[in-house]
Design a protein around this motif. Sequence first.
Motif, PDB file in Angstrom:
ATOM      1  N   TRP A   1      -6.461  28.725   5.439  1.00 35.31           N
ATOM      2  CA  TRP A   1      -6.382  27.969   6.685  1.00 35.31           C
ATOM      3  C   TRP A   1      -7.517  28.297   7.648  1.00 35.31           C
ATOM      4  O   TRP A   1      -7.536  27.798   8.775  1.00 35.31           O
ATOM      5  CB  TRP A   1      -5.028  28.168   7.362  1.00 35.31           C
ATOM      6  CG  TRP A   1      -4.550  29.587   7.432  1.00 35.31           C
ATOM      7  CD1 TRP A   1      -3.760  30.238   6.525  1.00 35.31           C
ATOM      8  CD2 TRP A   1      -4.819  30.534   8.471  1.00 35.31           C
ATOM      9  NE1 TRP A   1      -3.524  31.527   6.929  1.00 35.31           N
ATOM     10  CE2 TRP A   1      -4.161  31.732   8.122  1.00 35.31           C
ATOM     11  CE3 TRP A   1      -5.544  30.488   9.654  1.00 35.31           C
ATOM     12  CZ2 TRP A   1      -4.218  32.878   8.914  1.00 35.31           C
ATOM     13  CZ3 TRP A   1      -5.609  31.615  10.453  1.00 35.31           C
ATOM     14  CH2 TRP A   1      -4.942  32.801  10.073  1.00 35.31           C
ATOM     15  N   PHE A   2      -8.491  29.087   7.226  1.00 35.02           N
ATOM     16  CA  PHE A   2      -9.679  29.323   8.049  1.00 35.02           C
ATOM     17  C   PHE A   2     -10.554  28.068   8.010  1.00 35.02           C
ATOM     18  O   PHE A   2     -11.199  27.784   6.998  1.00 35.02           O
ATOM     19  CB  PHE A   2     -10.484  30.507   7.527  1.00 35.02           C
ATOM     20  CG  PHE A   2      -9.857  31.853   7.769  1.00 35.02           C
ATOM     21  CD1 PHE A   2      -8.824  32.013   8.673  1.00 35.02           C
ATOM     22  CD2 PHE A   2     -10.325  32.969   7.089  1.00 35.02           C
ATOM     23  CE1 PHE A   2      -8.252  33.260   8.894  1.00 35.02           C
ATOM     24  CE2 PHE A   2      -9.766  34.219   7.302  1.00 35.02           C
ATOM     25  CZ  PHE A   2      -8.723  34.360   8.210  1.00 35.02           C
TER      26      PHE A   2
ATOM     27  N   THR B   1     -10.776  30.261  14.160  1.00 32.88           N
ATOM     28  CA  THR B   1      -9.552  30.638  13.449  1.00 32.88           C
ATOM     29  C   THR B   1      -9.677  32.024  12.812  1.00 32.88           C
ATOM     30  O   THR B   1      -8.688  32.753  12.711  1.00 32.88           O
ATOM     31  CB  THR B   1      -9.203  29.597  12.368  1.00 32.88           C
ATOM     32  OG1 THR B   1     -10.332  29.392  11.504  1.00 32.88           O
ATOM     33  CG2 THR B   1      -8.804  28.273  12.981  1.00 32.88           C
TER      34      THR B   1
ATOM     35  N   GLU C   1      -9.311  34.549  15.709  1.00 37.10           N
ATOM     36  CA  GLU C   1      -7.901  34.623  16.122  1.00 37.10           C
ATOM     37  C   GLU C   1      -7.065  35.384  15.100  1.00 37.10           C
ATOM     38  O   GLU C   1      -6.150  36.128  15.471  1.00 37.10           O
ATOM     39  CB  GLU C   1      -7.366  33.213  16.333  1.00 37.10           C
ATOM     40  CG  GLU C   1      -7.917  32.563  17.599  1.00 37.10           C
ATOM     41  CD  GLU C   1      -7.613  31.077  17.703  1.00 37.10           C
ATOM     42  OE1 GLU C   1      -7.502  30.576  18.822  1.00 37.10           O
ATOM     43  OE2 GLU C   1      -7.500  30.418  16.642  1.00 37.10           O
TER      44      GLU C   1
END
Length: 221
Positions: A179-180, A185, A188
């Motif tokens: 999900w990068f 992202t 985070e």
Amino acid sequence: MQTYVVIVAGGSGKRMGSVLPKQFLLLKNKPVLYYTINAFLKALPECKVIVVLPEDHLELGKEIIDGYFDEQRIQLTVGGETRFHSVQNGLKLVEEEAIIFVHDGVRCLVSDELIRRCYETAMETGSAVPAVECRDSVRIITEDGNDPVDRSKLRLVQTPQTFHSKILLPAFAIDYKAWFTDEATVVEAFGLKVTLVPGEERNIKITNPIDLVIAEKILEE
């Protein structure tokens, strides 16, 4: 403080419908990648540029650099399996404490003003991620169908995503996750918040053939 610009230009050009990757397509008789590199060299005269390219097109990248730029200011490296790995490869060439920009190679219309805005914010807060408001109505797909989303709370993220090296380098030492989707992202996931700054509508990403037409009109202005 030193400034590095990691330009990620590892795209294949499939959506463009071209055998040649989109970063090498001509825009007003010069490669798209030329405009991207030139924008940062003009805005940040002392910056060091790292261009991440597909291995099969390294020679073409060298030709562009030799033809238009001072090659001592620009380094080339090979892209990886995903954007995360391509950025990771570029960051390996950062040799000192710095403000680091990570920019899409096909966002060739980035302005001096946006670059400076990102730099100043990253110096102050450690990060700067440009984003613009969402103008269209948005819906999210659910198991039962779809639902509307409040677009006033949404932002469309752009590049250059800009960070202090003390934040970005250790963040990219963590394990890759599917999900990068961008540098924000990753940072985070490393446990830090990012700062949004106003992006620009004209800072488009060359993805489809119509984008080249739009970019040409913007350059003519």
